[in-house]
Scaffold this active site. Structure first.
Site, mmCIF file in Angstrom:
data_model
loop_
_atom_site.group_PDB
_atom_site.id
_atom_site.type_symbol
_atom_site.label_atom_id
_atom_site.label_comp_id
_atom_site.label_asym_id
_atom_site.label_seq_id
_atom_site.Cartn_x
_atom_site.Cartn_y
_atom_site.Cartn_z
ATOM 1 N N LYS A 1 0.796 -1.235 0.000
ATOM 2 C CA LYS A 1 0.000 0.000 0.000
ATOM 3 C C LYS A 1 0.830 1.287 0.000
ATOM 4 O O LYS A 1 0.428 2.295 0.582
ATOM 5 C CB LYS A 1 -0.952 0.010 1.208
ATOM 6 C CG LYS A 1 -1.944 -1.125 1.205
ATOM 7 C CD LYS A 1 -2.799 -1.148 2.445
ATOM 8 C CE LYS A 1 -2.048 -1.720 3.630
ATOM 9 N NZ LYS A 1 -2.928 -2.106 4.747
ATOM 10 N N ASP B 1 -5.499 -6.544 10.230
ATOM 11 C CA ASP B 1 -6.820 -5.897 10.304
ATOM 12 C C ASP B 1 -7.971 -6.835 9.922
ATOM 13 O O ASP B 1 -9.073 -6.737 10.466
ATOM 14 C CB ASP B 1 -6.875 -4.598 9.464
ATOM 15 C CG ASP B 1 -6.392 -4.771 8.036
ATOM 16 O OD1 ASP B 1 -5.905 -5.866 7.682
ATOM 17 O OD2 ASP B 1 -6.493 -3.790 7.260
HETATM 18 C C1 BGC Z 1 -1.938 -5.915 3.424
HETATM 19 C C2 BGC Z 1 -2.831 -6.761 4.320
HETATM 20 C C3 BGC Z 1 -4.016 -5.967 4.798
HETATM 21 C C4 BGC Z 1 -4.747 -5.326 3.623
HETATM 22 C C5 BGC Z 1 -5.925 -4.469 4.062
HETATM 23 C C6 BGC Z 1 -2.780 -5.273 2.327
HETATM 24 O O1 BGC Z 1 -1.984 -4.404 1.585
HETATM 25 O O2 BGC Z 1 -0.924 -6.678 2.843
HETATM 26 O O3 BGC Z 1 -2.090 -7.252 5.422
HETATM 27 O O4 BGC Z 1 -4.894 -6.800 5.490
HETATM 28 O O5 BGC Z 1 -3.853 -4.525 2.886
HETATM 29 O O6 BGC Z 1 -5.541 -3.423 4.890
#
Ligand code: BGC
Length: 448
Positions: free
Chosen positions: A152, A188
């Site tokens: 992200k 999460d």
């Molecule tokens: C992460 C996950 C997370 C998801 C939602 C992803 O980029 O790798 O661990 O649950 O985003 O936040």
């Protein structure tokens, strides 16, 4: 004259339709995605293939048979996509031994403010702390695990490959003014599932469609080969956002997806997430709009500087555009803020683009969840599986039609399953506190 103009405009829309038809997915495409996802999930769970699997299926050490919980105050920290939150949660015994959870205090703020805000309350009191950390973590236990890689758009150095709880403990110690005991770290998706479990004991799946996209679910321990033991179930964090890294999505990726990927901080990774997550969807729309301008099908063939700038078209604009009533007022306002002068047809076309991108996202996401739920039904050998999915995330909650399209497609792909969706409220914070309460109890029992 008017007729001629109307004909031209409808011809323009038809050409746009043709370009957008690439976003359409047939049921057989979705099934293909679903089966491939299931295959990767299986490979992720197995010791022999785990390393090479794109979907990591990370054990969370959250088990199906909690031995009750401590009661009292718990602090939770939540480092997720866009916000950092601190919350104080009171966990107490309810009727029939069920836990009752009251949120006593919550804050949404930058860390400094949040920390000073709680300083007075916490003086001289060592609070157990649950940490929601929304990134892929390879756990060794509920309170120990290394960050595999950032996602992200995060890129802080010195974290990948390290024990995240250790880093947090060090940071708390460095401050010196807080007494906190980090007892659990959860993803999460896991926090969301746990928080919904209190409302509905059938909740055995957690899903996030926000900045990023991911899901967790309760898997039979005998299938979780990375952890010893065969009894009961353990929650597995699928990290399905990484699906596609071995080419599983290649035939569905469009030129826009490739640009989004190439210009991201993690090219070649998280390809499934890049189709669905709020971090990326708006950018896909922007690239399609530029293509249409290039083809002289939009804004008289001219884009503004702002529209030409990467990252300017936020995913929340899609929600606003797609919830516009027929008067096109919101669409017009958003586009003029982009220094464009849209005609009525331009507004309609922009809406069509947003709908194509968000519909594809909802459908792709459905294929993933259907893969998980069908797998659960098969491994439990149940004729009908009645199950609840706890969901959170801005795209799921705020987009006007993502939810409905998503639910419909998931149900279409999961015959023999009776699925209830519930939205979690403050799931990240409450879930982390609840699981900390269980972890504290376990620690006490084991005489720690
Ligand atoms: C992460 C996950 C997370 C998801 C939602 C992803 O980029 O790798 O661990 O649950 O985003 O936040």
């Amino acid at each position: 004259m008017l007729d001629h103009r109307a004909r031209m405009e409808s011809g323009r829309k038809e050409k746009v339709e043709r370009i957008l038809s690439e976003f359409r997915l047939k049921e057989e495409d979705l099934k293909k995605v679903m089966y491939r996802m299931q295959k990767e999930m299986d490979r992720g769970l197995k010791l022999e293939t785990h390393e090479e699997a794109s979907v990591k299926m990370l054990p969370t050490y959250v088990r199906s048979t909690p031995e009750g919980s401590e009661v009292g105050d718990f602090l939770s920290l939540d480092l997720g996509g866009t916000n950092f939150r601190v919350m104080l949660v009171k966990v107490g015994e309810g009727e029939e031994g069920q836990w009752k959870v009251k949120t006593k205090h919550q804050m949404y703020s930058i860390p400094e403010d949040a920390m000073t805000g709680t300083a007075e309350m916490m003086k001289h009191k060592k609070l157990p702390l649950g940490f929601t950390f929304s990134f892929p973590v390879r756990h060794e236990d509920i309170d120990k695990g290394i960050l595999l890689n950032w996602t992200k758009g995060f890129k802080a150095s010195g974290a990948e490959g390290n024990n995240v709880v250790g880093l947090l403990r060090d940071a708390i110690k460095r401050r010196g003014d807080f007494e906190m005991d980090v007892v659990a770290m959860v993803n999460d998706t896991v926090a969301t599932m746990i928080s919904c479990y209190y409302e509905d004991h059938r909740c055995e799946v957690g899903m996030i469609v926000g900045t990023g996209c991911n899901a967790c679910y309760m898997e039979e321990m005998q299938n979780v080969e990375l952890v010893e033991g065969d009894e009961g179930r353990m929650c597995v964090n699928t990290e399905w956002g990484a699906f596609g890294a071995s080419g599983e999505l290649d035939e569905f990726l469009l030129e826009y997806d490739r640009v989004v990927d190439e210009t991201s901080l993690n090219p070649g990774q998280q390809l499934y997430e890049k189709i669905i997550g709020g971090k990326y969807m708006g950018e896909i729309v922007r690239l399609v709009l530029l293509k249409l301008v290039d083809e002289n099908l939009l804004f008289n063939g001219e884009a503004s500087e702002k529209l030409k700038t990467r990252g300017t078209f936020e995913t929340r604009f899609m929600s606003q555009i797609e919830s516009d009533s027929d008067d096109r007022k919101q669409i017009y306002n958003i586009l003029t803020a982009f220094e464009l002068l849209p005609s009525g047809t331009d507004c309609d076309i922009v809406r069509m683009v947003c709908e194509s991108v968000s519909t594809r996202a909802a459908q792709m996401c459905s294929a993933g969840l259907a893969g998980v739920i069908n797998r659960m039904r098969e491994s439990r050998s149940q004729e009908t599986l009645k199950i609840t999915v706890g969901v959170d995330g801005s795209v799921y909650k705020l987009h006007p039609s993502f939810k409905d399209r998503f639910h419909a497609t998931v149900r279409q792909l999961t015959p023999g399953c009776d699925i209830t969706f519930i939205q979690s409220e403050e799931g990240s914070g409450r879930g982390a506190a609840l699981i900390s309460a269980v972890a504290c109890k376990m620690a006490c029992m084991m005489g720690q």
